[in-house]
Design a protein around this motif. Sequence first.
Motif, PDB file in Angstrom:
ATOM      1  N   SER A  60     -14.284  -0.421   4.577  1.00 16.99           N
ATOM      2  CA  SER A  60     -13.519   0.712   5.111  1.00 16.99           C
ATOM      3  C   SER A  60     -12.068   0.301   5.289  1.00 16.99           C
ATOM      4  CB  SER A  60     -14.081   1.117   6.474  1.00 16.99           C
ATOM      5  OG  SER A  60     -13.837   0.072   7.414  1.00 16.99           O
ATOM      6  N   GLY A  61     -11.241   1.299   5.560  1.00 23.93           N
ATOM      7  CA  GLY A  61      -9.830   1.013   5.812  1.00 23.93           C
ATOM      8  C   GLY A  61      -9.658   0.170   7.062  1.00 23.93           C
ATOM      9  N   THR A  62     -10.463   0.457   8.056  1.00 20.92           N
ATOM     10  CA  THR A  62     -10.388  -0.297   9.305  1.00 20.92           C
ATOM     11  C   THR A  62     -10.722  -1.769   9.061  1.00 20.92           C
ATOM     12  OG1 THR A  62     -10.960   1.684  10.555  1.00 20.92           O
ATOM     13  CG2 THR A  62     -11.318  -0.434  11.656  1.00 20.92           C
ATOM     14  N   ASN A  65      -7.732  -3.376   7.155  1.00 19.50           N
ATOM     15  CA  ASN A  65      -6.619  -3.740   8.037  1.00 19.50           C
ATOM     16  C   ASN A  65      -6.997  -4.930   8.908  1.00 19.50           C
ATOM     17  OD1 ASN A  65      -4.714  -1.833   7.185  1.00 19.50           O
ATOM     18  ND2 ASN A  65      -5.493  -0.252   8.562  1.00 19.50           N
ATOM     19  N   HIS A  86      -2.038   4.172  12.840  1.00 14.21           N
ATOM     20  CA  HIS A  86      -3.496   4.155  12.854  1.00 14.21           C
ATOM     21  C   HIS A  86      -4.017   2.813  13.379  1.00 14.21           C
ATOM     22  CE1 HIS A  86      -7.632   4.470  11.288  1.00 14.21           C
ATOM     23  NE2 HIS A  86      -7.428   5.767  11.251  1.00 14.21           N
ATOM     24  N   GLU A  91      -8.065   2.031  15.643  1.00 15.93           N
ATOM     25  CA  GLU A  91      -8.924   0.992  15.069  1.00 15.93           C
ATOM     26  C   GLU A  91      -9.593   0.147  16.161  1.00 15.93           C
ATOM     27  OE1 GLU A  91      -7.073  -0.685  11.535  1.00 15.93           O
ATOM     28  OE2 GLU A  91      -6.614   1.337  10.835  1.00 15.93           O
ATOM     29  N   GLU A 138       2.995   1.943   7.919  1.00 12.90           N
ATOM     30  CA  GLU A 138       1.984   2.908   7.467  1.00 12.90           C
ATOM     31  C   GLU A 138       2.626   3.945   6.547  1.00 12.90           C
ATOM     32  OE1 GLU A 138      -0.723   4.251  10.585  1.00 12.90           O
ATOM     33  OE2 GLU A 138      -0.630   6.280   9.769  1.00 12.90           O
ATOM     34  N   ASN A 142       0.269   9.011   8.991  1.00 13.60           N
ATOM     35  CA  ASN A 142      -0.704  10.048   9.313  1.00 13.60           C
ATOM     36  C   ASN A 142      -0.275  10.917  10.506  1.00 13.60           C
ATOM     37  OD1 ASN A 142      -3.010  11.375  10.250  1.00 13.60           O
ATOM     38  ND2 ASN A 142      -4.377   9.655   9.851  1.00 13.60           N
ATOM     39  N   ASP A 171      -0.288  -0.512   5.674  1.00  8.24           N
ATOM     40  CA  ASP A 171      -1.473   0.329   5.784  1.00  8.24           C
ATOM     41  C   ASP A 171      -1.238   1.501   4.837  1.00  8.24           C
ATOM     42  OD1 ASP A 171      -3.374   2.228   6.340  1.00  8.24           O
ATOM     43  OD2 ASP A 171      -3.267   2.003   8.524  1.00  8.24           O
ATOM     44  N   ALA A 173      -3.447   3.504   3.428  1.00 10.87           N
ATOM     45  CA  ALA A 173      -4.644   4.348   3.307  1.00 10.87           C
ATOM     46  C   ALA A 173      -4.362   5.506   2.342  1.00 10.87           C
ATOM     47  CB  ALA A 173      -5.056   4.874   4.681  1.00 10.87           C
ATOM     48  N   ARG A 174      -3.142   6.079   2.451  1.00 12.86           N
ATOM     49  CA  ARG A 174      -2.750   7.200   1.582  1.00 12.86           C
ATOM     50  C   ARG A 174      -1.481   6.879   0.795  1.00 12.86           C
ATOM     51  NH1 ARG A 174      -4.372   9.410   6.350  1.00 12.86           N
ATOM     52  NH2 ARG A 174      -6.341  10.572   6.276  1.00 12.86           N
ATOM     53  N   MET A 197      -3.352  -2.316   2.119  1.00  6.42           N
ATOM     54  CA  MET A 197      -4.711  -1.792   2.193  1.00  6.42           C
ATOM     55  C   MET A 197      -4.655  -0.362   1.662  1.00  6.42           C
ATOM     56  SD  MET A 197      -6.956   0.410   3.688  1.00  6.42           S
ATOM     57  CE  MET A 197      -6.183   1.025   5.178  1.00  6.42           C
ATOM     58  N   CYS A 199      -7.139   3.172   0.729  1.00 11.05           N
ATOM     59  CA  CYS A 199      -8.458   3.798   0.890  1.00 11.05           C
ATOM     60  C   CYS A 199      -8.867   4.509  -0.395  1.00 11.05           C
ATOM     61  CB  CYS A 199      -8.434   4.825   2.025  1.00 11.05           C
ATOM     62  SG  CYS A 199      -8.436   4.059   3.649  1.00 11.05           S
TER      63      CYS A 199
HETATM   64  C1  LIG Z   1      -8.267   6.518   7.549  1.00 16.43           C
HETATM   65  C2  LIG Z   1      -7.200   5.549   7.838  1.00 16.43           C
HETATM   66  C3  LIG Z   1      -7.486   4.200   8.035  1.00 16.43           C
HETATM   67  C4  LIG Z   1      -8.896   3.649   8.155  1.00 16.43           C
HETATM   68  O1  LIG Z   1      -9.799   4.024   7.270  1.00 16.43           O
HETATM   69  P1  LIG Z   1     -11.383   4.095   7.576  1.00 16.43           P
HETATM   70  O2  LIG Z   1     -11.933   3.941   6.215  1.00 16.43           O
HETATM   71  O3  LIG Z   1     -11.622   5.425   8.195  1.00 16.43           O
HETATM   72  O4  LIG Z   1     -11.735   2.968   8.473  1.00 16.43           O
HETATM   73  C5  LIG Z   1      -6.428   3.345   8.203  1.00 16.43           C
HETATM   74  N1  LIG Z   1      -5.171   3.788   8.233  1.00 16.43           N
HETATM   75  C6  LIG Z   1      -4.852   5.077   8.081  1.00 16.43           C
HETATM   76  C7  LIG Z   1      -3.433   5.495   8.101  1.00 16.43           C
HETATM   77  C8  LIG Z   1      -5.866   6.015   7.896  1.00 16.43           C
HETATM   78  O5  LIG Z   1      -5.559   7.307   7.773  1.00 16.43           O
END
Ligand SMILES: *Cc1c(COP(=O)(O)O)cnc(C)c1O
Length: 346
Positions: A60-62, A65, A86, A91, A138, A142, A171, A173-174, A197, A199
């Motif tokens: 997972s993203g968590t 990180n 995030h 987390e 990040e 988000n 981070d 994720a996006r 990282m 996602c």
């Molecule tokens: C969703 C998210 C994460 C963590 O991802 P998970 O897979 O839900 O653990 C980390 N950073 C950001 C900015 C996110 O939106």
Amino acid sequence: MEKNLDFRSDTVTWPTLEMRKAAAKAVIGDDVYGEDPTVNELERLAAEMLGKEAGLFVTSGTQGNAVSILAHTQRGDEIILEARSHIYLNEVGGLAVLGNLMVRPIVGESGWMKPEDIKRAVRADNIHYPRTHLLCVENTHNAVGGIPLTPKQLKADWEVAKEHDLCVHLDGARIFNASIALKIDVKKLTQYSDTVMICLSKGLSAPIGSVVVGKSEFIKKARKYRKMLGGGMRQAGIIAAPGIIALTKMVDRLAEDHETARLLAEGLNKINGINVLNPVRTNMVYIDFAGINWTSSDWIEACRKLGWKTRASGTITRLCTHYGINIEDIKVFIEGLNRLVYSERL
Ligand SMILES: *Cc1c(COP(=O)(O)O)cnc(C)c1O
């Protein structure tokens, strides 16, 4: 197929048929021994796309990180991060529990920490102080509304970090939402970080997983922490195969989510009493519906009547667009919502 009408997050996306087929056909091995060719290919591909040496597939993203932060730091180090990031907020305090780390949050400007603020937050070499060792950024950010940080902003933060010997973890994720929104190669964004990282399971629609990328030496260390956290997976090619499709087929598609979010924001803004709170640059719309005198349960119930899952905190809610929501869905939703808001007012 059943419609996935769910505004709560882009994590709710379902894998494509191609992903399901790829999972079924994946060539596999034991990844703890480094012998799963599909996982190895996903890690290689992610590293190549993001301009780094090596990759690590994580659950997972968590977890991504967490292993990144652990691999960068020593017990007692201080980390600089954005106050609404995030890592800081969502987390589970992992950096305190797992890493015994101190946190120095900085309030950013639309998610961007100003270089002068980072500079001020870095601890001097003094017997009383912890060592500042890591900067976490990040992108897209988000909590401020899915805002993409630009190469110029990232470069400024990177330069101040390197002046002070800090490592930089992104981070991301996006991160592909950012590169698509800015219409630039993602490497233009990731070049200003040591590690990233990403996602696979958000807008890219894979069912599971994230990838961490960085120097080979760093990934070796992160791999060991992943094992420690219980993330050493075995025939993980089954879940890595959809990840490869996420990276090769689903990145450009994110532009559709940005378009549906833009239309959604436009429609919501036209409803008297609903205010869009963020500049809608990617796939997130934050609104305040205080002006229509609904409670959070009224909002959730109204959306339920229209077939949508949603959530709200007070009168504020985040609506996320993703794979499975199209322009027609948004039009129908806005019409329906207008009807409900109007009838409530009669
Ligand atoms: C969703 C998210 C994460 C963590 O991802 P998970 O897979 O839900 O653990 C980390 N950073 C950001 C900015 C996110 O939106």
